[in-house]
Design an enzyme around this catalytic site. Structure first.
Site, PDB file in Angstrom:
ATOM      1  N   HIS A  51       0.848  -1.182   0.000  1.00 26.04           N
ATOM      2  CA  HIS A  51       0.000   0.000   0.000  1.00 26.04           C
ATOM      3  C   HIS A  51       0.887   1.236   0.000  1.00 26.04           C
ATOM      4  O   HIS A  51       2.087   1.154   0.253  1.00 26.04           O
ATOM      5  CB  HIS A  51      -0.997   0.000   1.167  1.00 26.04           C
ATOM      6  N   TYR A 119       4.293   2.099  14.468  1.00 26.59           N
ATOM      7  CA  TYR A 119       4.523   3.075  13.409  1.00 26.59           C
ATOM      8  C   TYR A 119       3.905   4.418  13.742  1.00 26.59           C
ATOM      9  O   TYR A 119       2.917   4.515  14.453  1.00 26.59           O
ATOM     10  CB  TYR A 119       4.070   2.558  12.046  1.00 26.59           C
TER      11      TYR A 119
END
Length: 151
Positions: A51, A119
């Site tokens: 992605h 993240y």
């Protein structure tokens, strides 16, 4: 290395109680603006790819487990357009990986234990306008072979 991608080696400060390690600071060169912090757990053998984002930058860190991280530059104006890079990240290789917008990214969990991905993004996720565009893990335009090779 794909243009705009950056790494930061993390330093552990160990003593007889354990360790301390800074992950990300506001004065780090790769840090732009805070949007969101998230964590994901993936099981052995899982492939989460690919992605990319048009407005979001990511900073990835794998505190537990191991992953093969694959980046593919999809930015037509980049000097590394269509280049693919591979990074091996995990608990024995503590570093941050900055992934700029327009660079497709994904990973495969290595070994027999789950991998945890922490993240940071420069924008918060907006379900009304998601800045996430998916590409199949086996997309022929990228052409990455996810199989482990015997050497």
């Amino acid at each position: 290395m794909i243009d705009g991608v950056a790494t930061k080696t993390l330093v552990r400060h160990n003593d007889d109680r354990g360790f301390f390690m800074e992950l990300l600071r506001e004065d780090d060169a790769m840090y732009g603006r805070f949007g969101q912090a998230s964590i994901s757990k993936s099981f052995p053998g899982v492939i989460k790819a690919f992605h990319y984002h048009n407005g979001q930058d990511d900073i990835w860190y794998f505190p537990f487990g191991y992953a093969q991280v694959v980046l593919h530059d999809m930015r037509p104006d980049s000097p590394t357009f269509r280049q693919t890079d591979v990074y091996y990240m995990g608990e024995d290789q503590p570093y941050l990986l900055f992934i700029p917008r327009g660079v497709a990214h994904g990973y495969r969990v290595l070994g027999n234990s789950p991998a945890y991905l922490v993240y940071f993004t420069n924008t918060a996720y907006d379900p009304a306008r998601p800045d996430e565009f998916r590409i199949p893990f086996d997309d022929p335009g990228i052409g990455f072979d996810w199989r482990t090779k015997n050497r």
